[in-house]
Write an enzyme that holds these catalytic residues in place. Sequence first.
Site, mmCIF file in Angstrom:
data_model
loop_
_atom_site.group_PDB
_atom_site.id
_atom_site.type_symbol
_atom_site.label_atom_id
_atom_site.label_comp_id
_atom_site.label_asym_id
_atom_site.label_seq_id
_atom_site.Cartn_x
_atom_site.Cartn_y
_atom_site.Cartn_z
ATOM 1 N N HIS B 132 6.552 -82.908 -5.923
ATOM 2 C CA HIS B 132 6.709 -84.127 -5.409
ATOM 3 C C HIS B 132 7.370 -84.440 -4.427
ATOM 4 C CE1 HIS B 132 7.177 -88.377 -5.808
ATOM 5 N NE2 HIS B 132 8.356 -88.158 -5.842
ATOM 6 N N LYS B 251 12.153 -100.180 -7.483
ATOM 7 C CA LYS B 251 12.090 -99.516 -8.839
ATOM 8 C C LYS B 251 12.409 -100.372 -10.090
ATOM 9 C CE LYS B 251 11.714 -95.032 -7.314
ATOM 10 N NZ LYS B 251 10.574 -94.214 -7.517
ATOM 11 N N THR B 357 9.046 -87.469 -10.717
ATOM 12 C CA THR B 357 7.866 -87.302 -10.824
ATOM 13 C C THR B 357 7.166 -85.952 -10.657
ATOM 14 O OG1 THR B 357 7.709 -89.249 -9.360
ATOM 15 C CG2 THR B 357 5.890 -87.919 -9.327
#
Lengths: 427, 427
Positions: B132, B251, B357
Amino acid sequence: MTGLALDETHAASLASWVESANDPATDFPIQNLPFGRFRTAADEPWRIGVAIGDQVLDLESVGLIDSQDMNRLMAAGAASRRALRLALSRGLRRGSEAHSPFAAGLRAQSDIEMGLPCRIGDYTDFYTGIHHATTVGKLFRPDNPLMPNYKWVPIGYHGRASSVGVSGHSFHRPLGQTKHADEAAPALGACRRLDYELELGAFVAVPNALGEAVSIGDAEEHLFGLALFNDWSARDIQAWEYQPLGPFLSKNFASTLSPWIVTLEALQPFRAAFTRPEGDPQPLPYLDSPANRAHGAFDIELEVWLQTPAMRAAGNSGVRLSRSNFRDAYWTLAQLVAHHTVNGCNLQSGDLFGSGTLSGPLADQGGSLLELSQGGKRPLQLSNGEVRSFLEDGDRVILRGHCERPGFRRIGFGECAGTVLPAPRGD
Amino acid sequence: MTGLALDETHAASLASWVESANDPATDFPIQNLPFGRFRTAADEPWRIGVAIGDQVLDLESVGLIDSQDMNRLMAAGAASRRALRLALSRGLRRGSEAHSPFAAGLRAQSDIEMGLPCRIGDYTDFYTGIHHATTVGKLFRPDNPLMPNYKWVPIGYHGRASSVGVSGHSFHRPLGQTKHADEAAPALGACRRLDYELELGAFVAVPNALGEAVSIGDAEEHLFGLALFNDWSARDIQAWEYQPLGPFLSKNFASTLSPWIVTLEALQPFRAAFTRPEGDPQPLPYLDSPANRAHGAFDIELEVWLQTPAMRAAGNSGVRLSRSNFRDAYWTLAQLVAHHTVNGCNLQSGDLFGSGTLSGPLADQGGSLLELSQGGKRPLQLSNGEVRSFLEDGDRVILRGHCERPGFRRIGFGECAGTVLPAPRGD
């Protein structure tokens, strides 16, 4: 924000039957009445108190609260807080009929221990000190000190709540990974560039539900008050770790709060206009309002003091390293609340906002050693002959703050002190 | 970490008198026994339960706990948790003498509501998915996708605990500031690049005191278990706000946890070696140990599913967007604990770590749409004819995870589902 909302509690003519509160030098005259939590023995639960002169008034003992839960008191909101302030002011002023029960609820501040003022759920650190952002930015990016977003976005990031401590504590110099430019690999060792950051902390009062933004007009109803805040920083650890997701272990080893929260009500006489330098963009509409422009800022004088071990041994209470003023912040508290919630993020009672390092526009007004020593290149000469580029073991940093304005009593924040212990291992 | 520590609770031959737990397709056989909090009515307090097949066992009703405080159960530590697991396994297995009282403590999972498994104090999001980090890094910095610190520092940052929700919830598409390269000024509007992130969440069990680092050898004793975690991300807001202090409003509008915490004990059979690619640096000593190398990793298969409104209308339960495995993370859980505390930072029971991730090495194994659609440049073709570059209103994202190994029963994580509602205003 609906005007300055001054009332009888702000009158400079008010004096208290607690004589120490009438001393012109006290931080805690009857016009201040800051909230905190105290206990008289280590095995007791924390109790909510209000500072008055050199005393603290136990609020439950005078029947003004029915719970020792500060977060609950915060959640009750501004109207209830104003009513409590009025009752306290009337009970503590000269000639009060409540003199006797209130006097029974007093404890000497010298006889109590102060705790954190509340349970901090989430802690957000902002970056409102444009002079700090510019000076520090120059050290990393000489040609491009301020990021393009700075004048549009009230930059903030999440910090660590568990390691926030209260004034008077000590903490170990942190270990961490650092890497010097001339080394191929990083190494674990004790921080060599330990620093303080002069900040104010703001506490959330009324929560907002997830998904529901708080408008700038309502923003201050969601705040309780302010305390001094030291966001200790390990500059060498930060330089190596912070890309691309921001500071982490360079900040979360310790932070220090002063124990008394000065309420927004006490700060009303010291509101100031919020203005932008000529040529700077005006805030986007969700960060703008006539009231925010008229008096969104706060005129709070701030100071950083350093007491080295040598000073302590010589009975020297320390030297002042710098002064600055919260008025110079690039964003107001109301703007921080509106921005933090514009995406629906839910704030909870007791949440803490750090202002970011509050440096003034002049070189000697830096709110950190990183600024004052120009990244360590120009060590500070202290008046006792010592020098400092960064903090050494045993150093104690003390933040102070106060408000002054003709026609009003001076109010203060007490102090926010923390002491650096040696790193825990021999690194 | 002291070996794989397999015991009778892991035996594949064990079957339960709760027949649904013997279904080979269940996530919750008697070898799993994950912990969560449930209630049977909205005005009831949360109760601690353990999943078994399609049922939940109320732990207090069978006398196995004396408090409904999950954080306290977490703080009790691994030995106590192992004893509880053994008692549960023995009570739920076929032929148990406790069949009758245990049967009385069962509720159908279809009849209960699940809550967050505990009170989350601080939430830290790591960045252990190197595939990621590389793919996303290429979008921003084609020549230099991985920062120089990535292979040395388990990069992490603090996230927002207040907005973590539990599987099944919905949240509004966030508003925020974005700025396009061809525009002079940013504007406030609804996020146009809303994304998910496939992560695992790890929960802290035993706390450590401020100033006291946890060694990598002791690290796993400070962890309780794992759940699925979706770190929803507003890519356009993130691109404009994240310099220099990291992600914030991009976020903190919502995150989603699955309700069941699969304990480290249940995961023991699925441990895997932790290895570094040839030529990569070995971890610094504080992040290295023989046990960590031997079995510091976990072999957990992960999947992302998408159900669009059109699929829901057609009775289609969704399409799988990608698969990956936690084994491909660049840092182990033990390394995350050792790193987080090396500076003395105090972890508290119930604190949450996000893994970052978890993408696999192949292009179709991205754990976010940002990766799968190459930053939006190559929209995904879904099997029902729809396309997606980023999430649209009404989209439901479901994370799933399970462990499989010959000779052992498959165990699963349940699901972690969240649904995107339209932005709250007409922006």
